[in-house]
Motif scaffolding. Structure first.
Motif, PDB file in Angstrom:
ATOM      1  N   VAL A 160       0.839  -1.205   0.000  1.00  0.00           N
ATOM      2  CA  VAL A 160       0.000   0.000   0.000  1.00  0.00           C
ATOM      3  C   VAL A 160       0.869   1.249   0.000  1.00  0.00           C
ATOM      4  CG1 VAL A 160      -1.703   1.325   1.306  1.00  0.00           C
ATOM      5  CG2 VAL A 160      -1.937  -1.165   1.111  1.00  0.00           C
ATOM      6  N   ALA A 161       1.907   1.230   0.837  1.00  0.00           N
ATOM      7  CA  ALA A 161       2.801   2.394   0.909  1.00  0.00           C
ATOM      8  C   ALA A 161       3.518   2.622  -0.421  1.00  0.00           C
ATOM      9  CB  ALA A 161       3.810   2.203   2.044  1.00  0.00           C
ATOM     10  N   ALA A 162       3.889   1.538  -1.090  1.00  0.00           N
ATOM     11  CA  ALA A 162       4.586   1.661  -2.375  1.00  0.00           C
ATOM     12  C   ALA A 162       3.659   2.184  -3.469  1.00  0.00           C
ATOM     13  CB  ALA A 162       5.169   0.311  -2.781  1.00  0.00           C
ATOM     14  N   LEU A 163       2.383   1.851  -3.367  1.00  0.00           N
ATOM     15  CA  LEU A 163       1.426   2.297  -4.373  1.00  0.00           C
ATOM     16  C   LEU A 163       1.003   3.747  -4.187  1.00  0.00           C
ATOM     17  CD1 LEU A 163      -0.952  -0.814  -4.545  1.00  0.00           C
ATOM     18  CD2 LEU A 163       0.817  -0.179  -6.180  1.00  0.00           C
ATOM     19  N   ALA A 164       1.125   4.243  -2.962  1.00  0.00           N
ATOM     20  CA  ALA A 164       0.613   5.580  -2.632  1.00  0.00           C
ATOM     21  C   ALA A 164       1.137   6.680  -3.555  1.00  0.00           C
ATOM     22  CB  ALA A 164       0.916   5.900  -1.173  1.00  0.00           C
ATOM     23  N   PRO A 165       2.453   6.738  -3.852  1.00  0.00           N
ATOM     24  CA  PRO A 165       2.930   7.833  -4.722  1.00  0.00           C
ATOM     25  C   PRO A 165       2.302   7.793  -6.119  1.00  0.00           C
ATOM     26  CG  PRO A 165       4.768   6.785  -3.574  1.00  0.00           C
ATOM     27  CD  PRO A 165       3.574   5.921  -3.348  1.00  0.00           C
ATOM     28  N   PHE A 166       2.028   6.606  -6.624  1.00  0.00           N
ATOM     29  CA  PHE A 166       1.450   6.493  -7.960  1.00  0.00           C
ATOM     30  C   PHE A 166       0.005   6.997  -7.977  1.00  0.00           C
ATOM     31  CE2 PHE A 166       4.748   3.265  -7.681  1.00  0.00           C
ATOM     32  CZ  PHE A 166       5.480   3.492  -8.845  1.00  0.00           C
ATOM     33  N   MET A 167      -0.686   6.778  -6.875  1.00  0.00           N
ATOM     34  CA  MET A 167      -2.088   7.193  -6.805  1.00  0.00           C
ATOM     35  C   MET A 167      -2.242   8.692  -7.017  1.00  0.00           C
ATOM     36  SD  MET A 167      -4.176   4.580  -6.058  1.00  0.00           S
ATOM     37  CE  MET A 167      -5.529   5.236  -5.087  1.00  0.00           C
ATOM     38  N   SER A 168      -1.224   9.441  -6.682  1.00  0.00           N
ATOM     39  CA  SER A 168      -1.332  10.898  -6.784  1.00  0.00           C
ATOM     40  C   SER A 168      -0.796  11.445  -8.099  1.00  0.00           C
ATOM     41  CB  SER A 168      -0.570  11.551  -5.626  1.00  0.00           C
ATOM     42  OG  SER A 168       0.806  11.204  -5.684  1.00  0.00           O
ATOM     43  N   SER A 169      -0.289  10.555  -8.989  1.00  0.00           N
ATOM     44  CA  SER A 169       0.356  11.083 -10.191  1.00  0.00           C
ATOM     45  C   SER A 169      -0.133  10.474 -11.495  1.00  0.00           C
ATOM     46  CB  SER A 169       1.882  10.903 -10.087  1.00  0.00           C
ATOM     47  OG  SER A 169       2.205   9.527  -9.932  1.00  0.00           O
ATOM     48  N   VAL A 170      -0.529   9.207 -11.482  1.00  0.00           N
ATOM     49  CA  VAL A 170      -0.851   8.544 -12.748  1.00  0.00           C
ATOM     50  C   VAL A 170      -2.295   8.804 -13.150  1.00  0.00           C
ATOM     51  CG1 VAL A 170       0.859   6.734 -12.407  1.00  0.00           C
ATOM     52  CG2 VAL A 170      -1.460   6.388 -11.571  1.00  0.00           C
ATOM     53  N   THR A 171      -2.581   8.553 -14.425  1.00  0.00           N
ATOM     54  CA  THR A 171      -3.927   8.736 -14.967  1.00  0.00           C
ATOM     55  C   THR A 171      -4.229   7.621 -15.958  1.00  0.00           C
ATOM     56  OG1 THR A 171      -3.090  10.111 -16.784  1.00  0.00           O
ATOM     57  CG2 THR A 171      -3.780  11.262 -14.780  1.00  0.00           C
ATOM     58  N   GLU A 172      -5.477   7.559 -16.379  1.00  0.00           N
ATOM     59  CA  GLU A 172      -5.939   6.684 -17.466  1.00  0.00           C
ATOM     60  C   GLU A 172      -5.507   5.231 -17.255  1.00  0.00           C
ATOM     61  OE1 GLU A 172      -4.691   8.502 -21.104  1.00  0.00           O
ATOM     62  OE2 GLU A 172      -5.766  10.356 -20.736  1.00  0.00           O
ATOM     63  N   ASP A 173      -4.818   4.639 -18.261  1.00  0.00           N
ATOM     64  CA  ASP A 173      -4.481   3.215 -18.196  1.00  0.00           C
ATOM     65  C   ASP A 173      -3.561   2.889 -17.033  1.00  0.00           C
ATOM     66  OD1 ASP A 173      -5.528   2.043 -21.004  1.00  0.00           O
ATOM     67  OD2 ASP A 173      -4.710   4.039 -21.313  1.00  0.00           O
ATOM     68  N   SER A 174      -2.615   3.784 -16.753  1.00  0.00           N
ATOM     69  CA  SER A 174      -1.710   3.554 -15.621  1.00  0.00           C
ATOM     70  C   SER A 174      -2.466   3.578 -14.298  1.00  0.00           C
ATOM     71  CB  SER A 174      -0.611   4.623 -15.601  1.00  0.00           C
ATOM     72  OG  SER A 174       0.120   4.611 -16.801  1.00  0.00           O
ATOM     73  N   LEU A 175      -3.412   4.471 -14.183  1.00  0.00           N
ATOM     74  CA  LEU A 175      -4.213   4.543 -12.965  1.00  0.00           C
ATOM     75  C   LEU A 175      -5.013   3.257 -12.775  1.00  0.00           C
ATOM     76  CD1 LEU A 175      -5.415   5.993 -10.533  1.00  0.00           C
ATOM     77  CD2 LEU A 175      -7.047   7.094 -12.079  1.00  0.00           C
ATOM     78  N   VAL A 176      -5.560   2.739 -13.850  1.00  0.00           N
ATOM     79  CA  VAL A 176      -6.304   1.483 -13.762  1.00  0.00           C
ATOM     80  C   VAL A 176      -5.404   0.376 -13.229  1.00  0.00           C
ATOM     81  CG1 VAL A 176      -7.429  -0.328 -15.130  1.00  0.00           C
ATOM     82  CG2 VAL A 176      -7.999   2.076 -15.520  1.00  0.00           C
ATOM     83  N   LEU A 177      -4.176   0.308 -13.733  1.00  0.00           N
ATOM     84  CA  LEU A 177      -3.238  -0.719 -13.270  1.00  0.00           C
ATOM     85  C   LEU A 177      -2.943  -0.557 -11.777  1.00  0.00           C
ATOM     86  CD1 LEU A 177      -1.347  -3.062 -13.836  1.00  0.00           C
ATOM     87  CD2 LEU A 177       0.376  -1.411 -14.615  1.00  0.00           C
ATOM     88  N   VAL A 178      -2.715   0.666 -11.324  1.00  0.00           N
ATOM     89  CA  VAL A 178      -2.436   0.902  -9.901  1.00  0.00           C
ATOM     90  C   VAL A 178      -3.644   0.516  -9.055  1.00  0.00           C
ATOM     91  CG1 VAL A 178      -1.897   2.654  -8.174  1.00  0.00           C
ATOM     92  CG2 VAL A 178      -0.780   2.727 -10.403  1.00  0.00           C
ATOM     93  N   LEU A 179      -4.829   0.896  -9.507  1.00  0.00           N
ATOM     94  CA  LEU A 179      -6.039   0.561  -8.754  1.00  0.00           C
ATOM     95  C   LEU A 179      -6.260  -0.951  -8.715  1.00  0.00           C
ATOM     96  CD1 LEU A 179      -8.449   3.376  -9.985  1.00  0.00           C
ATOM     97  CD2 LEU A 179      -7.529   3.104  -7.672  1.00  0.00           C
ATOM     98  N   GLU A 180      -5.966  -1.626  -9.815  1.00  0.00           N
ATOM     99  CA  GLU A 180      -6.081  -3.092  -9.813  1.00  0.00           C
ATOM    100  C   GLU A 180      -5.143  -3.709  -8.797  1.00  0.00           C
ATOM    101  OE1 GLU A 180      -7.407  -3.882 -14.482  1.00  0.00           O
ATOM    102  OE2 GLU A 180      -5.321  -4.134 -13.848  1.00  0.00           O
ATOM    103  N   ALA A 181      -3.921  -3.183  -8.720  1.00  0.00           N
ATOM    104  CA  ALA A 181      -2.973  -3.689  -7.724  1.00  0.00           C
ATOM    105  C   ALA A 181      -3.479  -3.428  -6.303  1.00  0.00           C
ATOM    106  CB  ALA A 181      -1.603  -3.041  -7.930  1.00  0.00           C
ATOM    107  N   LEU A 182      -4.015  -2.228  -6.079  1.00  0.00           N
ATOM    108  CA  LEU A 182      -4.555  -1.904  -4.753  1.00  0.00           C
ATOM    109  C   LEU A 182      -5.761  -2.777  -4.432  1.00  0.00           C
ATOM    110  CD1 LEU A 182      -4.374  -0.066  -2.273  1.00  0.00           C
ATOM    111  CD2 LEU A 182      -5.836   1.576  -3.474  1.00  0.00           C
ATOM    112  N   SER A 183      -6.568  -3.066  -5.440  1.00  0.00           N
ATOM    113  CA  SER A 183      -7.743  -3.919  -5.232  1.00  0.00           C
ATOM    114  C   SER A 183      -7.342  -5.323  -4.805  1.00  0.00           C
ATOM    115  CB  SER A 183      -8.566  -3.971  -6.522  1.00  0.00           C
ATOM    116  OG  SER A 183      -9.652  -4.865  -6.395  1.00  0.00           O
ATOM    117  N   THR A 184      -6.327  -5.875  -5.456  1.00  0.00           N
ATOM    118  CA  THR A 184      -5.910  -7.240  -5.109  1.00  0.00           C
ATOM    119  C   THR A 184      -5.284  -7.299  -3.720  1.00  0.00           C
ATOM    120  OG1 THR A 184      -3.784  -6.925  -6.243  1.00  0.00           O
ATOM    121  CG2 THR A 184      -5.558  -7.932  -7.501  1.00  0.00           C
TER     122      THR A 184
END
Length: 1020
Positions: free
Chosen positions: A546-570
């Motif tokens: 979760v801590a590693a994903l946090a920086p991406f949550m504030s910067s990525v968009t579109e397809d990259s955001l979907v990938l980050v959210l999928e990782a957070l979901s799992t």
């Protein structure tokens, strides 16, 4: 400018010679410019049949003048004028051919046979669009008899290679391909004529193709500034794909083309490396920049090796798939050439330097292009598809070859690296990409479970091949591919090794030195590792994820955001969320809400976000649900109160997702008090239909989860109760001013109120049910009608007398009473009700109504069967025809229709028809039609019910249709065996002649009477 064209065209018809000459000079000047202005004029003024027509129409004489001028432009010596003229003439043909321009086709064929290279090119540009869009079936075959020999003359090397340019010859092949596609489309209607045409024409074309492909392909790309010649080869490969899929080639011809395709791909390996693997950025190593991938003169014609690789690989893939079918086409060739095809596929699957440059700068492009089902079809994708085809149809041989190739690729890569080769890693990366395949993973896992050897050594892959690559410096694509591949085989990993791989992935995410490719790969690996079933070894690392994903949550968009959210979901679901703490849950919620605010218009990320909220709320860890609610409600309450449209709608979705995760009766102290004012403020003013519908779902969820807390709430602002506020909302929701789409969740809300609030609803029941009936009387959709009918069905199966008393007192403006409106709509829509619970409640209520002895029920007539006329009995009535030809239906007694609907359960054997160990065979009870009968709008009860029952056993998340949840699953109606219940009902009706049962049975169809009689005598 359009008005000037119109004026000048009119002036060309003037009787004054000077005016006419000046106009002709001006119009010739206008028509020799690129045809943008003329195109606009034709689109807007030529015909009211064109979509952009604004008028006025030009006079017929002017039209004739324009046709002549535009047609003459097809023979102009300047290509851009020919292209513009062809574009404009295609528009004219859409409007005028054949009625107003009957000579067009013959004129084009004359140009094609003129011998003038400019005229031939211009004619082919029009014909390309003409064949695709304008030719009727009866015109196609005669035209092709004239056209195809002319095209072959243009293509044939003995004459065409000197007379016509490569682009013109490539266009001839492209038109031939369109002709083959058109023939395939009319083959069912004209089988003999098409077979004759194909057998006459195809051998000559295939022979010419073979001859052209037999020339060395490398000669086509020797000049870096001119690759026009490769266009012919590309178009031939594309055409061979169409021919192979649509028509039959002999095994000998198929194998001949397989060999020649392999030879072409093999000969082009050196140019592929020079132009695409090295490219201009490695000019010191011999790399060159390829020309643009399409012709500047002919944008429809491709000129890149990637465009060649795709159809070439597609052809081989189709051969592989057909080789295991009944006909065994080229089966011997395929099995003998697996290694050859795999070698080519892996070579052409290497990452081109151009893609590498793009992916290193654009994370979204990298995620998008590397996703499954990618839209951008490249040579890499096509080559990996061939590998997948071989793995699916020849698994053992292919896996064995791939394992050997993997080992060899590692050794070769190391040697190339030592030699200073800049692309040493690419073939190894392509190999790892190929083995990241579900077929191999499943085979390896199955072998591990059974303790049997596997052709592919997954354990060695994870323990010896991949670990060194994970730390290989300077190769982000190779290193990242190792992460992803390892995560695909994660179920084979013992706990300690899995932790090591996950740690390595997290280090790549956490490192500031990692570039986009490596971070994207690490995200995929984390997502995959966290999604495996044996997740307990991962739980200790979950907070770090979760801590590693946090920086991406504030910067990525579109397809990259979907990938980050999928990782957070799992990771949220790891070990059912037992690792979560209130603090971590609060941080996740804050990240999600912050990301939501920045990407509020992204529905894909919203969908994953709502899932994560539900997972958080449902987590077993103590205090997590409360933390999620406390972090969400204060933020989204003002959002729904102060916004309309999508912002309000999406915020309501998130709130619903949170409360969906709550356990029954445990919504949390003070939740309604905290949310109620904002929610009812939103529901009182929101105008967007989707937002209204989402508000309805949220209300339903709150009442369902904690009815006691909901019913106890009073608005501190005005003292109104929660039920009063719900009543106001429902009055608004069901008013004529609100779109029907907004009320599709009304049924769920009403049923939930009736089930949970009980007697508390009593004072508002009468007015509420009256407004439901009034809205039902104007409902336009089946789903909207069902949403309003099912609450009545629920009440009727509980207490029919009270409901019928109420309905009989409701009078509408058209003179009908409420009972007439309800039963008419119910009988018309019941066959398409969706949802297991909803269809069961409807069935139970109809049986209650049938048993009820009430004069008003016997007086009501409803829509019966389609009235068959001479017109409808002799044609197949399609859906489009049905819109133009309204059907007439008989009017039958309600109880007769109800009986028909009730016995449908037995007609289609929707459930087991076994009674007390005895199988009841309902002969003749199923639909005796075939698939074609789905075109018949008047096909009767069976087809609609088949659709209904096919749907009702699926998970149902459609609004207003009886959504399935843990509570409804335990509802008494869900425990009923519909078959047994229906048989018992029919037996009782027969024994007591309920509602004059015997007379009604005599009015059923033969099939229906058979079902009833078999049911009545079952077990006797």
């Amino acid at each position: 400018m359009a008005s000037e064209i119109a004026n000048v065209l009119v002036a060309t018809l003037s009787t004054d010679q000077n005016t006419r000459i000046a106009a002709e000079l001006r119009i010739n000047e206008l028509f020799r410019t690129p045809g943008i202005v003329l195109r606009k004029y034709v689109q807007e003024h030529w015909s009211d049949s064109l979509p952009k027509f604004v008028g006025p129409l030009p006079p017929p004489d002017v039209k004739q003048r324009v046709r002549s001028l535009v047609f003459s432009g097809l023979s102009d010596t300047q290509r851009k004028i020919r292209t513009s003229s062809a574009f404009v003439l295609s528009f004219i043909a859409k409007a005028d051919y054949p009625e107003d321009y009957p000579t067009l086709l013959s004129d084009l064929l004359s140009l094609l046979s003129s011998g003038n290279t400019s005229s031939i090119h211009g004619a082919m540009q029009v014909l390309s669009d003409f064949i695709r869009n304008e030719l009727a079936e009866d015109q196609l075959l005669p035209v092709l008899r004239q056209l195809l020999p002319l095209l072959l003359t243009i293509l044939a090397p003995q004459a065409g290679s000197e007379q016509h340019s490569p682009l013109t010859r490539a266009r001839a092949v492209a038109i031939f391909r369109q002709c083959m596609t058109a023939l395939d489309m009319v083959r069912k209607e004209h089988p003999d004529a098409v077979a004759e045409a194909v057998s006459t024409v195809l051998p000559q074309w295939l022979s010419t193709f073979h001859a052209l492909l037999s020339t060395p392909p490398s000669a086509d790309v020797t000049d870096p500034s001119n690759w026009d010649a490769i266009s012919i080869r590309i178009q031939i490969f594309r055409t061979l794909d169409v021919i192979q899929q649509s028509f039959t080639m002999t095994p000998e011809v198929t194998e001949g083309f397989c060999n020649i395709i392999v030879q072409n791909l093999n000969d082009l390996m050196v140019p592929f490396r020079t132009y695409y693997i090295l490219g201009g950025t490695n000019s010191d190593k011999g790399g060159l920049e390829p020309p643009t991938p399409v012709s500047a003169d002919d944008p429809d014609i491709n000129l890149s090796l990637m465009h060649l690789a795709c159809p070439a690989m597609d052809f081989l893939g189709e051969v592989i798939r057909k080789s295991t079918k009944k006909t065994k086409v080229a089966a011997d060739w395929t099995t003998a050439n697996i290694g050859t095809v795999m070698t080519l596929a892996l070579y052409w699957a290497q990452i081109p330097v151009e893609d590498e440059d793009i992916w290193e700068e654009d994370a979204n492009a990298f995620v998008r292009d590397e996703s499954e089902g990618v839209e951008a079809y490249t040579g890499r994708v096509a080559s990996l598809d061939v590998v997948n085809d071989l793995l699916e149809h020849y698994p053992e041989q292919t896996m064995s070859w791939l394992w050997g190739a993997t080992q060899n690729s590692v050794k070769t890569a190391q040697q190339l690296k030592v030699d200073g080769n800049p692309d040493w890693w690419r073939l190894l990366e392509a190999c790892l990409c190929a083995i990241n395949n579900e077929e191999i993973v499943e085979a390896v896992e199955t072998s591990a479970e059974r303790g049997t050897p596997c052709a592919f050594d997954g354990q060695a892959l994870l323990t010896t091949v991949l670990p060194p690559i994970l730390t290989e410096p300077g190769t982000p694509f190779l290193q990242g591919r190792a992460f992803v591949t390892a995560s695909s085989y994660a179920r084979l990993l013992p706990a300690p090794l899995m932790s090591q791989y996950l740690n390595a992935s997290l280090e790549a995410l956490e490192s500031s030195a990692s570039g986009i490719p490596l971070k994207v790969a690490a995200l995929k690996a984390v997502r995959n590792f966290c999604s495996i079933p044996s997740d307990k070894p991962i739980a200790p690392l979950a907070p770090r994820v979760v801590a590693a994903l946090a920086p991406f949550m504030s910067s990525v968009t579109e397809d990259s955001l979907v990938l980050v959210l999928e990782a957070l979901s799992t990771v949220t679901q790891v070990d059912d969320g037992s690792w979560l703490t209130p603090d971590i849950a609060t941080k996740i919620v804050q990240m999600l809400l912050s990301t939501y605010e920045r990407n509020v218009n992204d529905p894909i990320s919203l969908s994953i976000t709502t899932d994560i909220f539900t997972f958080l709320a449902a987590a077993e860890a103590p205090g997590v649900y409360q933390a999620a609610v406390m972090a969400t409600v204060p933020v989204l309450g003002p959002t729904i109160a102060n916004n309309d449209g999508w912002v309000c709608c999406s915020a309501l979705q998130i709130l619903t997702a949170v409360f969906d995760g709550a356990k029954l009766g445990q919504l949390g102290d003070g939740v309604i008090a905290a949310l109620g004012p904002a929610l009812f403020t939103a529901l009182g003013k929101v105008a967007d239909p989707e937002a209204i519908s989402e508000g309805c779902r949220l209300l339903t969820c709150l009442i369902r989860k904690d009815p006691a807390q909901f019913l106890a709430w009073t608005d501190p602002a005005d003292g109104s109760t929660s039920l009063q506020r719900v009543g106001v909302f429902l009055q608004r929701l069901l008013s004529p001013d609100v779109e029907e789409a907004a009320g599709l969740a009304t049924g769920d809300l009403l049923v939930t109120l009736f089930r949970k609030a009980g007697d508390a609803v009593g004072p508002m029941m009468g007015p509420l049910l009256e407004v439901v009936i009034k809205r039902l009387s104007v409902a336009k959709t089946a789903t909207g009608s069902q949403s309003l009918i099912i609450p009545y069905a629920y009440l009727i199966q509980k207490d029919p007398t009270s409901v019928l008393d109420l309905l009989e007192k409701i009078t509408l403006e058209n003179g009908q009473n409420g009972l007439q409106v309800l039963l008419s709509s119910w009988c018309e829509n019941a066959e398409t009700f969706i949802g297991n619970w909803a269809t069961r409640v409807s069935h139970a209520a109809l049986t209650q109504l049938f048993m009820t002895q009430r004069p008003s029920l016997d007086q009501i007539r409803v829509k019966g069967d389609l009235i068959i006329t001479a017109a409808t009995s002799n044609v197949i009535v399609t859906r489009s025809r049905a819109k133009q030809t309204p059907h007439e239906y008989s009017q039958i007694p309600f109880k007769l229709k109800a009986l028909k609907l009730i016995i449908n359960v037995l007609q289609l054997n929707g459930e087991s028809a076994t009674l007390g160990g005895t199988n009841v065979d309902f002969d003749g009870a199923s639909s005796n039609g075939d698939d074609d009968e789905w075109e018949d709008e008047g096909g009767g009860v069976a087809e609609a019910v088949l659709l209904s029952q096919a749907l009702q056993f699926e998970t149902d998340d459609q609004p207003g249709t009886g959504m399935e949840d843990e509570e409804l699953a335990n509802d008494p109606v869900m425990q009923i065996d519909l078959t047994k219940n229906t048989v018992s009902f029919l037996q009782e009706c027969a024994s007591r002649n309920v509602s004059n049962f015997s007379a009604l049975v005599d009015q059923l169809s033969v099939e229906e009477m058979t079902v009833v009689r078999q049911a009545v005598t079952a077990g006797a």
